[in-house]
Scaffold this motif. Structure first.
Motif, short mmCIF file in Angstrom:
data_model
loop_
_atom_site.label_atom_id
_atom_site.label_comp_id
_atom_site.label_asym_id
_atom_site.label_seq_id
_atom_site.Cartn_x
_atom_site.Cartn_y
_atom_site.Cartn_z
N VAL A 775 0.86 -1.19 0.00
CA VAL A 775 0.00 0.00 0.00
C VAL A 775 0.89 1.24 0.00
CG1 VAL A 775 -1.79 1.29 1.23
CG2 VAL A 775 -1.80 -1.23 1.26
N SER A 776 0.67 2.14 -0.93
CA SER A 776 1.46 3.37 -1.03
C SER A 776 0.58 4.58 -0.75
CB SER A 776 2.08 3.49 -2.43
OG SER A 776 2.96 2.41 -2.67
N GLY A 777 1.09 5.47 0.11
CA GLY A 777 0.40 6.71 0.41
C GLY A 777 1.36 7.90 0.27
N LYS A 778 1.22 8.88 1.19
CA LYS A 778 2.09 10.05 1.15
C LYS A 778 2.44 10.42 2.58
CE LYS A 778 2.23 14.89 -0.37
NZ LYS A 778 1.44 16.00 -1.00
N ALA A 779 3.72 10.59 2.87
CA ALA A 779 4.15 10.89 4.23
C ALA A 779 3.81 12.32 4.60
CB ALA A 779 5.65 10.66 4.36
N ALA A 834 2.32 7.31 7.65
CA ALA A 834 3.11 6.34 6.87
C ALA A 834 2.84 6.46 5.39
CB ALA A 834 2.81 4.93 7.34
N ASP A 835 3.92 6.40 4.64
CA ASP A 835 3.74 6.44 3.18
C ASP A 835 3.71 5.04 2.56
OD1 ASP A 835 6.38 5.81 3.53
OD2 ASP A 835 7.14 7.18 1.99
N GLN A 836 4.03 4.00 3.34
CA GLN A 836 3.99 2.64 2.77
C GLN A 836 3.74 1.62 3.89
OE1 GLN A 836 7.44 0.21 1.03
NE2 GLN A 836 6.41 0.97 -0.82
N VAL A 837 2.87 0.68 3.58
CA VAL A 837 2.60 -0.46 4.47
C VAL A 837 2.57 -1.71 3.60
CG1 VAL A 837 0.94 -1.58 5.99
CG2 VAL A 837 1.32 0.88 6.17
N VAL A 838 3.19 -2.75 4.11
CA VAL A 838 3.17 -4.04 3.39
C VAL A 838 2.37 -5.05 4.22
CG1 VAL A 838 4.53 -5.94 2.45
CG2 VAL A 838 5.39 -3.59 2.29
N LEU A 839 1.34 -5.59 3.61
CA LEU A 839 0.54 -6.66 4.20
C LEU A 839 0.95 -7.99 3.57
CD1 LEU A 839 -3.00 -4.99 3.89
CD2 LEU A 839 -1.45 -4.87 5.84
N THR A 840 1.21 -8.96 4.41
CA THR A 840 1.57 -10.29 3.91
C THR A 840 0.61 -11.31 4.50
OG1 THR A 840 3.88 -9.61 3.88
CG2 THR A 840 3.43 -11.95 3.59
N GLY A 841 0.09 -12.17 3.65
CA GLY A 841 -0.87 -13.17 4.14
C GLY A 841 -0.92 -14.39 3.25
N THR A 842 -1.88 -15.24 3.54
CA THR A 842 -2.03 -16.47 2.77
C THR A 842 -3.49 -16.69 2.42
OG1 THR A 842 -1.60 -18.85 2.71
CG2 THR A 842 -2.28 -17.93 4.82
N MET A 843 -3.73 -17.19 1.23
CA MET A 843 -5.07 -17.59 0.80
C MET A 843 -5.02 -19.06 0.42
SD MET A 843 -7.56 -15.96 -2.10
CE MET A 843 -6.57 -16.47 -3.50
N ARG A 844 -5.99 -19.81 0.91
CA ARG A 844 -5.97 -21.25 0.67
C ARG A 844 -7.34 -21.71 0.18
NH1 ARG A 844 -1.26 -23.67 4.23
NH2 ARG A 844 -0.04 -21.75 4.31
#
Length: 977
Positions: A775-779, A834-844
């Motif tokens: 996710v990209s935003g602006k600081a 925050a200008d950037q957040v990384v979400l990590t997950g799994t789909m099954r």
């Protein structure tokens, strides 16, 4: 290029539905209804295929009930239903009268061939010797013959009266010339003979015929019941379908059209097993025969009281009929002696586990105790010396026991003959000392003194009352005349003898003079329907050995054999117990078991992360090389392959184990815990690898007992699919050279009890997708001017909440679906937007359509929320696994193997797929595959699961794991190969 497919069967022996009328049990290994299902399946692709049958279909499984005086026959009816184009007569079609064979011919809608059958005094064969079948403009010439031994088998009987058979070598040339004149584009032999010649007579095997007539393109054989997928004699392909409709032979012929006509460019042979699924329409079509036969065999003829006439096998794989007197054999012998007046009767039983239980005796029970429907008894006058000569011949069935041997074994040639060649001589007492050489083994020969019912008389001390047999004693010796003709012929044990014939049940009673009818008469009339099982429990003959059966080594050998952990020696044809199990074999098993534990300990103590398995790979490589195997190292990974060659041509089965570890700090407390800090075998890969190494060692020991080959695949990097563990090995050709026909894998499964083997057809594990949402935003300063920023944390939080709607609104209530965000990382300081957040997950998912839908919804939700809030996002998928989709037929093989292990393991049919990921799925997308689940839970206290730092399956499971994988491999190669 035009392709013609030919499908062939042989030696169906009355198996028109999957039930044995002679044993009263389901027979799920084959039947004409299974064949019909496969034919329909193949005809969908090749509507013009040619179906051939190589004879011996009308006799066996009580199909004989329908031969005489009926409007139709079940096997001929079934062949017509399946649109059989051509059949040839087998030797067992000559068990019936000529008018019955004519009825078969008239009822059969295809072409019946037998070019070497002649009516006496006629120059032309009674049936055609050849025919041409035209498909798509191509002329397929078929030559049909049968074994001339049929004439020998039926000599002197009304079944052959007025006819004779000649050696096919005498008449094939004219049939080939005839087909050439008719411009046949290829020539196929449909010849009811085994691959190799019979009784040393040239021309009684299809290999002889191929050598004499290289004009054949393909010869389909039968008769000796040994399935041959493909052999060659020069340029002639040879095959033989399995008996009892267990397999079909499939030939593919490819023709190129030229100016001169069609030319056969290529040809190939394979076999396909027939026990997967039935043609229910044919089953219904044949139901009238089935109902009549079942009613017939269930008719009660008497009652058995007292001790049952059952004898359990002490050693798995060795029939009690080979170890001494058997109660049910005593009954049959007494019945035959009563009816024929013989002093003793020599019988071989065919059904090596025949028995009678207490309670009602039905016709099916009588049929089940003696395998040969047409067997009769003639009585001959022999001297005591001649009787001893015969007994020495039958005693030569056993190998001579050596000092270190534990288990009596059988002469390979005698055990390999299609009919049993160890005869019970009922009415005698005698000993067979198999520590002596053949010819000097039989001692203490005595005639049992009998009462009016031919039951033995006893001395006051309870021993059998008997009279010694001297060399000049006159003995009335009963047996089947077919065997006597063999024994007195050239090379027979009584060669040159012309014994006086005192009695013939065939001559006196015709078709009613069979052994079955004698037993029926004895129970019904002589014993007045009341059979006392205590009368038949005596031990009249026995085997004398070296005494090792009294040792601890013998006890251990029997225990290991019965548990399936030590196998009797077999040859490439599956003939069992051709060499004695020795004390050295027991010691070798113990050493292998100890080695597997040591291998597991080393592997567990030295775990290595994915792509870094250098030492593990080197350890596996050396261990395999110490077994004498040539190991291939993958070029781009630490993966390894090796091949174990069996005996003879067959399938190639791959066995796969993975050997990478996880970034987990171990807390098991094991003495062999990880010495590599922060790395642990927390998924059981150490068990997988040790079990496959143990299986490899066992299969190396058993390589003479299976056909084809086993390919061992030791795979790295399973835990990080993005590194291409399985994909990389497949790219490097692990499924080629030799080409793999199927693959087996296992996975430790703490949800199952130890000893349980979980099998699930279809989807076993989920497709797993690792999702990375950036996710990209602006600081902006979070206190002074947050309105100037675009908050990536807020956007990401909204996305996390919104993604839960996929499970609730896009997956059904019964869908297996998981979407979890496990990591959130972003921002630079507590007071900065925050200008950037990384979400990590799994789909099954376990449904490919749902998987695609969920991916589309996920991307739309992410982009829509990010855009609506002034930001942007990127969705990436990496590290994905596909679903493991287990092949149904391979699952059946695993189930049959596990259920055949005498309770050593339990097959559990799993209902639901697991949501774990496994890159074994890539193998399953390439070849038929089955991954089974190996239960590890030992008691309620064992609660650790996969990927936990306490997961530590017990060493006690290793032996069972090796046994299961070995049994599966042997089952696949020896049944499907």
């Amino acid at each position: 290029m035009k392709r013609i497919q030919i499908i062939a069967t042989s030696d169906i022996h009355g198996m028109f539905f999957p039930y044995s009328l002679t044993t009263g049990k389901d027979f799920r290994e084959g039947s004409m209804t299974f064949v019909s299902y496969l034919l329909k399946k193949h005809r969908e692709e090749n509507p013009d295929l040619i179906y051939l049958d190589c004879g011996d279909n009308a006799e066996g499984n009580l199909a004989e009930l329908f031969v005489s005086g009926t409007r139709s026959l079940p096997t001929i009816d079934a062949l017509n239903y399946m649109k059989c184009d051509v059949m040839t007569l087998g030797n067992h079609e000559f068990n019936f009268l000529p008018e019955d064979r004519d009825r078969m011919r008239k009822k059969f809608k295809g072409t019946m061939l037998c070019g070497n059958l002649f009516a006496d005094g006629e120059d032309n064969s009674y049936l055609p010797g050849s025919t041409i079948i035209k498909r798509d403009g191509i002329k397929i010439g078929i030559i049909g013959m049968t074994t001339p031994m049929a004439g020998v088998f039926e000599a002197g009987k009304p079944t052959i009266k007025g006819f004779h058979l000649v050696n096919p070598l005498e008449v094939i040339r004219q049939e080939i010339d005839s087909l050439r004149k008719k411009k046949a584009d290829c020539i196929i032999g449909l010849i009811h003979e085994g691959v190799n010649e019979e009784n040393g007579i040239y021309g009684t095997g299809i290999r002889d015929i191929a050598a004499e007539f290289p004009e054949f393109d393909l010869i389909i054989g039968g008769h000796d019941h040994n399935p041959i997928e493909c052999e060659r004699e020069g340029d002639v392909l040879l095959c033989q379908p399995s008996a009892y409709a267990r397999n079909i032979a499939i030939a593919d012929l490819c023709f190129e059209e030229t100016e001169k006509g069609y030319v056969l460019e290529s040809k190939s042979l394979t076999q396909e097993v027939c026990y997967e699924e039935e043609d229910t329409e044919l089953r219904e079509h044949l139901s009238r025969y089935e109902k009549k036969a079942r009613k017939f065999i269930e008719y009660p003829i008497g009652k058995l009281t007292g001790e049952s006439l059952e004898t359990a096998a002490k050693i798995k794989g060795i029939s009690p009929f080979y170890t001494g007197s058997v109660p049910v054999a005593n009954l049959v012998g007494e019945a035959c002696m009563y009816c024929s007046g013989a002093d003793c009767v020599a019988l071989n039983f065919g059904n090596e586990y025949a028995s009678l239980k207490n309670g009602d005796i039905r016709l099916k029970d009588v049929v089940g105790v003696y395998a040969y429907m047409t067997g009769t008894i003639s009585v001959y006058e022999l001297t005591g010396a001649q009787l001893k000569t015969f007994l020495e011949w039958t005693a030569a069935f056993y190998n001579t026991m050596q000092d270190n041997d534990l288990i009596p074994s059988f002469d390979e040639a005698r055990a390999g003959y299609k009919y049993p060649t160890l005869f019970h001589v009922l009415g005698l007492c005698y000993d067979i000392d198999i520590t002596r050489k053949p010819g000097s083994r039989v001692t203490n020969i005595r005639l049992i003194n009998k009462n009016e019912y031919r039951n033995p008389e006893y001395n006051t001390d309870g021993t059998l009352s008997s009279s010694p047999v001297s060399d000049d004693s006159v003995i009335h010796f009963g047996t089947n005349p077919y065997y006597m003709r063999q024994w007195i012929a050239e090379g027979g044990c009584l060669e040159g003898l012309s014994p006086k014939v005192l009695y013939s049940s065939k001559e006196l009673y015709a078709d009613m003079g069979t052994v079955h009818m004698m037993v029926l008469y004895y129970i019904w009339t002589v014993m007045k329907k009341q059979l006392d099982g205590n009368l038949y429990q005596y031990k009249a003959w026995r085997i004398l050995t070296n005494g090792n059966e009294n040792t601890e080594k013998y006890r251990k050998a029997v225990e290991l054999i019965n548990a399936g952990k030590l196998r009797l020696y077999c040859n490439e044809n599956g003939n069992t117990n051709i060499k004695s199990i020795s004390a050295d074999d027991v010691d070798a098993i113990e050493r292998r078991r100890e080695s597997v534990v040591q291998w597991r300990h080393w592997l567990h103590a030295h775990p290595e992360l994915s792509t870094k398995e250098k030492e593990t790979s080197a350890f596996i490589k050396k261990t395999l090389e110490d077994m004498g195997l040539e190991v291939r190292q993958c070029e781009n990974s630490y993966g390894l392959t090796a091949v174990i060659e069996g005996t003879g041509e067959g399938k190639c089965l791959a066995l796969r184990a993975d050997f990478d570890a996880l970034p987990v700090t171990e807390k098991t407390g094991l003495e062999f815990s990880s010495v590599n800090e922060g790395v642990m075998h927390a998924c059981g890969h150490d068990m997988h690898t040790a079990i496959l190494l143990g299986t490899a060692a066992t299969l190396c020991f058993l390589r003479k007992e299976f056909k084809g080959r086993v390919k061992l695949i030791f795979q790295p990097a399973e835990e990080v699919s993005s590194i291409k563990g399985a994909a990389g090995m497949i790219e490097e050709g692990c499924l080629e050279n030799p080409r793999v026909d199927a693959i087996i894998g296992e996975h430790m499964w703490p949800e199952l009890e130890a000893g349980q083997i979980g099998i699930k057809k279809g989807v076993l594990t989920a497709a797993t997708d690792r999702i990375v949402i950036t996710v990209s935003g602006k600081a902006a300063h979070g206190g002074l001017c947050p309105q100037n920023g675009v908050d990536a944390v807020l956007i990401a939080s909204s996305i996390v909440v919104a993604l839960q709607s996929i499970a609730s609104r896009n997956a059904g209530p019964f869908d297996n679906f998981v979407l979890s965000i496990g990591q959130i990382s972003g921002g630079t300081a507590y007071n900065i937007v925050a200008d950037q957040v990384v979400l990590t997950g799994t789909m099954r998912t376990v449904n490919e359509n749902l998987r695609k839908t969920a991916k589309r919804r996920l991307e739309r939700i992410c982009h829509a929320i990010a855009t609506s809030m002034g930001g942007s996002c990127r969705v990436d998928y990496n590290g994905s696994y596909e679903m493991i989709i287990n092949d149904g037929n391979m699952c059946d093989t695993v189930i049959k193997a596990v259920e055949g292990m005498n309770g050593e393991a339990e097959a559990v049919r799993l209902k639901n797929p697991s949501m774990i990921g496994e890159d074994f799925s890539l193998y399953a997308q390439t070849v038929p595959a089955c991954m089974y689940c190996f239960g590890t839970r030992m008691g309620d206290s064992d609660t650790s699961t996969l990927h936990q730092n306490t997961f530590a399956p017990s060493d006690e499971l290793l032996e069972k794991g090796v046994d299961v994988m070995t049994e599966i491999a042997m089952k696949y190669l020896n049944e499907r190969g």
